[in-house]
Design an enzyme around this catalytic site. Structure first.
Site, PDB file in Angstrom:
ATOM      1  CG  HIS A 284      31.119 -50.722  19.747  1.00 41.74           C
ATOM      2  ND1 HIS A 284      30.166 -49.761  19.573  1.00 41.74           N
ATOM      3  CD2 HIS A 284      30.769 -51.759  18.946  1.00 41.74           C
ATOM      4  CE1 HIS A 284      29.269 -50.194  18.684  1.00 41.74           C
ATOM      5  NE2 HIS A 284      29.610 -51.387  18.295  1.00 41.74           N
TER       6      HIS A 284
ATOM      7  N   GLY B 121      28.209 -59.118  20.721  1.00 46.91           N
ATOM      8  CA  GLY B 121      28.637 -58.620  22.017  1.00 46.91           C
ATOM      9  C   GLY B 121      27.611 -57.696  22.645  1.00 46.91           C
ATOM     10  CG  HIS B 122      26.229 -54.757  20.844  1.00 47.40           C
ATOM     11  ND1 HIS B 122      27.069 -54.038  21.662  1.00 47.40           N
ATOM     12  CD2 HIS B 122      26.702 -54.609  19.586  1.00 47.40           C
ATOM     13  CE1 HIS B 122      28.003 -53.463  20.906  1.00 47.40           C
ATOM     14  NE2 HIS B 122      27.810 -53.805  19.655  1.00 47.40           N
TER      15      HIS B 122
ATOM     16  N   GLY C 187      27.861 -55.469  15.158  1.00 46.39           N
ATOM     17  CA  GLY C 187      28.786 -56.366  15.818  1.00 46.39           C
ATOM     18  C   GLY C 187      28.076 -57.206  16.860  1.00 46.39           C
TER      19      GLY C 187
END
Ligand SMILES: Nc1ncnc2c1ncn2[C@@H]1O[C@H](COP(=O)(O)OP(=O)(O)O)[C@@H](O)[C@H]1O
Ligand SMILES: Nc1ncnc2c1ncn2[C@@H]1O[C@H](COP(=O)(O)OP(=O)(O)O)[C@@H](O)[C@H]1O
Ligand SMILES: [Mg+2]
Ligand SMILES: [Mg+2]
Ligand SMILES: [Mg+2]
Ligand SMILES: [Mg+2]
Lengths: 208, 332, 332, 208
Positions: B218, B55-56, B53
């Site tokens: 997350h 966002g990291h 995903g």
């Protein structure tokens, strides 16, 4: 179940997901990563778009296309699980019209796909906890001679019961399992979207 | 929600366009959402592909380049990429020497990469997969989906990437990746929740005097909630969990990362690193190499993860090998 | 207040200890609070010294190393260091070739560095000072203390540092530093206030749908408060202010930094950079080099600063020269 | 004014700063960077510590030492300004006892130092807006024959009036000037600490 009904079902799922997107996200926020609503929306809006350009010959073609589109657009855990399920449901349904009994068998293939891929069992607080009772209710109605609408209504009710029953469970699979005992007390987002899928089936069939 | 964005649904595409504009040493396939080295992969080199995903950031796109990844496939925020995207990445970088998929252990990533590996196999690409599962906050039991993959991803990508650059074959690179993962442990705490663009709300409410202990990357809540404590005590908790799982004795050499989750000032990360260094020194454990900064983030979450890899001489020398990526660069 | 610290009054000392533990290529004089290159300054090289309040990490300590600073003196959080500290730094790195003080234009920094320059002069050290004042949110008028120094500090330190490394004399290095400053403009917005360890409270309250426009890097409110707007509009506001002060025409070459203020996820900085790149491309202005990340922060403030330097060929080639510091590293 | 009174004055400032630290920080938070309280505390606690180890021969030695310590411990804008001021005040007072008139002249040197270093004028919303009226009041009392206590009381009142008068001003110097018109409506932190310094002088002198 026929081609048009299958397509209308997928459209109805897309509409239900649009409507309940924030709720799904909120549930996923409590015990996951707050993306289940948008994941489902992305997948099913892509599926209805894909179906719009399709002239399918069989019920299966509609559902396989739906599954393939979910796999190629959703991502996350729910993408392969739902995508694989719709592909598995569609695969045996290679006719323009199928009986409730054939559809029940196909739904069972879908559940088998989810269980194989995700290695989860009932009670693990996943979509399986809505899917398995829904399938059982559907099968039971069909065995008792019910039509698609009646069977789907029973399945939708069972899915919603199953969905609610996930609240006291401790998750053993998926992201919610990381929370350990803190996953208890929250309804599973995937079980909730599964209930939407069966409710959409019931409403579609009843409207027919 | 306060974010420097235009619209939640446009974040990933626009960020990819920004990455393309900022880093000429990378090529961004905007349609397929695949980031590769502009120069391509050297003939005969094993290719490393990772993803997960978004966002990291800088993970994973920021680790594409010489000595690390050949391709990254970013999914939507906190959502695994899709198999087709991974297949595209594998096709873009396979030289015939095979592809190593570096996968963080989350159900979504695992399932999607597994499908991608099947698809790649059908296309004649040899794929090996390494699962990263370093987070000791989660026990690997029948009660969980196994440990999460977090900070060790950077160690695996750096060390296996260096080995691939030296011409090792796929089996050798994959084995080293697994060794690095097996030698690494992480633990994280969060002082605030993060807010995804799509949800617009913090993932959880945390009182002003509390923290979440044992979080992932997350935005999910952690294993338990506790009163906020001084940095030294937080480090003691993290190291206790790490060392309980991977005992270290005097003269053991380690690579240590003190990683910010996105909203923590660097000055605090140095305070934390100071505590880690003191605690390990107290046991005679050697910090042979270290990273302090934002490497594996969780959007705007305030918090820190600590990753310790018990490194052998091979790992240390591969760690020192040249790397030239947006987020990690030395020796070049 | 939520911070990964032990005690507000210990933050600076412990962070310095953490920097010392993390970066063996640096030497930290804990008593005098001076960070220098472990290898010392090469014989005959002009030495660059900078400093200012802490809370802006990686500035300044993260820019000590080959091709950039010789010494950094960090003050308390948001507080200029003291003259004695600066004198210590100058004494530690002067090779006889003289010292360039790189000073951000704040009354405290200016006064303390001025006193330090006097003290250094008394010690026989030749000192030149360059004032960085790039923030166009503040007009330079009798109504202000002049423009603030913000992001351009990184450009000045990098480019003047490269020139010093090549053996240029103090006057030449100082002149280049002034040219870089004169060619650079910055503008920043904040989405949240920051919290200093000592005060424990956010510097201002900002409603959920508002932003501060024209902020500096010390948590002070900006020039005005506005409704939060999409990234594209924020970039338009910033570039308008920058270009009104430093017009750019087609084919002008620039170095652009999109800098996070500490609490902004990198993915958002890429979204912003994408807007900057598009806007400048629309004018035919060339982004020859760029930085996207956290370089000059304001503790945990969410927000972004945009710095544009109209770079000539000399500046670009000095930009590309090797640099080896914790926060900026290439060509080595 | 004698050596002991000077030392007691500095101690009284340190105590006042300790007590009002949060207030100073809060004022600096509104139009600055929220460090004035801790800056003053760091400086004056260092100054009292430095004086504890000192055997001064003159009033000036106490005040020069105070100024030097402020310069070497405070940082920020206030460090050099106050440090320079105390050094300037101390320099001419090279006797164990000084008259109110000598002290007034020394206070004027202190203000001159602040003005020279900071290049600010009255009305710019700085410590000068408390210091200048305090000095004027002190001088006036001394000219009228008052003793130190009476002059210091008048100075403290004037400083506090000056401090309050900074609220409607727009800052033209220091960090607050960056706020432009938004600096209006807030009391200046430096003027506030200056008022504390004169109040401490008055209380010390009166207690004697
Ligand atoms: N192993 C599994 N087997 C069956 N269902 C699972 C499994 N793991 C997760 N799920 C379902 O997926 C849902 C989460 O989907 P989603 O949020 O879209 O993906 P992700 O967890 O990757 O963010 C869960 O609520 C759960 O019902
Ligand atoms: N140029 C100046 N002349 C006189 N006083 C000044 C000047 N600049 C700032 N000040 C005073 O210093 C005070 C701020 O001190 P402080 O907060 O300790 O330093 P900084 O502004 O560096 O954080 C202001 O409130 C103001 O009274
Ligand atoms: Mg999810
Ligand atoms: Mg997800
Ligand atoms: Mg300050
Ligand atoms: Mg201040």
């Amino acid at each position: 179940m026929d081609i048009d009904l299958a397509r209308t079902w997928v459209q109805a799922i897309a509409a239900a997901v649009d409507q309940h997107k924030d709720h799904l996200t909120q549930l996923d926020s409590a015990i996951g990563d707050a993306d289940h609503g948008i994941n489902m929306q992305r997948g099913f809006s892509a599926a209805t778009a894909a179906l719009a350009g399709l002239e399918p010959d069989t019920v299966g073609a509609v559902l396989v296309k739906t599954g393939t589109t979910l796999i190629s657009t959703v991502g996350g855990a729910s993408g392969p699980l739902y995508g694989g399920a719709f592909r598995a449901i569609g695969k045996p349904l290679d006719a323009p019209t199928v009986t409730p009994g054939q559809f029940a068998a196909a739904l069972a293939d879908g559940l088998a796909s989810v269980r194989k891929l995700g290695a989860a069992a009932p009670g693990d607080k996943t979509m399986i906890d809505a899917y398995a009772p829904a399938l059982a209710a559907f099968q039971q109605q069909v065995d008792a001679g019910a039509d698609l609408a009646a069977a789907a209504l029973a399945a939708a009710d069972a899915a919603e019961n199953g969905m609610r029953a996930t609240t006291p469970m401790q998750a053993r699979k998926g992201r919610a399992s990381y929370l350990g005992a803190r996953s208890i007390g929250h309804q599973d987002p995937g079980a909730t979207s599964t209930a939407l899928i069966f409710r959409a089936l019931a409403e579609t069939a009843v409207a027919r | 929600m306060k974010k420097l964005i235009n619209a939640p649904e446009a974040v990933l595409d626009e960020a990819l366009a920004g990455i393309a504009a900022a880093h000429r040493e990378l090529t961004v396939d905007a349609e397929n959402k695949v980031i590769t080295r502009a120069g391509g992969t050297a003939a005969g080199k094993v290719a490393l592909v990772s993803g997960g995903g978004s966002g990291h950031e800088p993970l994973h796109g920021g680790f594409v380049g010489l000595g690390m990844l050949d391709a990254a496939c970013p999914g939507e925020v906190f959502t695994s990429p899709v198999p087709g995207q991974m297949l595209n990445a594998a096709q873009a970088v396979d030289t015939g020497a095979g592809v190593l998929f570096i996968v963080k252990n989350y159900t979504g990533d695992v399932l999607n990469f597994r499908m991608a590996a099947e698809l790649a196999g059908e296309e004649g690409i040899t794929v090996e997969t390494v699962l990263v599962d370093d987070d000791v906050a989660v026990q690997d039991s029948t009660w969980t989906a196994g440990r999460r993959g977090t900070g060790a991803t950077v160690f695996v990508e750096k060390i296996a990437g260096a080995l691939a650059e030296q011409g090792a074959d796929l089996a050798t690179v994959a084995e080293m990746a697994k060794r690095v993962n097996a030698a690494s442990r992480s633990f994280a705490v969060a002082l605030t929740a993060c807010t995804t663009p799509a949800s617009g709300k913090p993932g959880f409410d945390l009182p002003e005097d509390e923290m979440e202990v044992g979080v992932g990357i997350h935005g999910e809540p952690g294993r338990r909630r506790e009163k906020l404590r001084p940095a030294g005590e937080i480090v003691a908790t993290a190291l206790k969990a790490i060392l309980a799982d991977q005992p270290l004795v005097a003269r053991d050499e380690t690579i240590v990362m003190v990683n910010g989750l996105g909203g923590t000032p660097l000055i605090e990360l140095y305070v934390v690193f100071n505590e880690v260094a003191a605690a390990l020194a107290g046991k005679g454990v050697v910090i042979a190499r270290s990273l302090v900064g934002n490497y594996v983030t969780s959007l705007d979450m305030a918090g820190v993860s600590i990753t310790v890899c018990k490194a052998d001489a091979d790992m240390l020398s591969l760690w020192d090998a040249p790397v030239n990526t947006p987020a990690l660069r030395w020796g070049v």
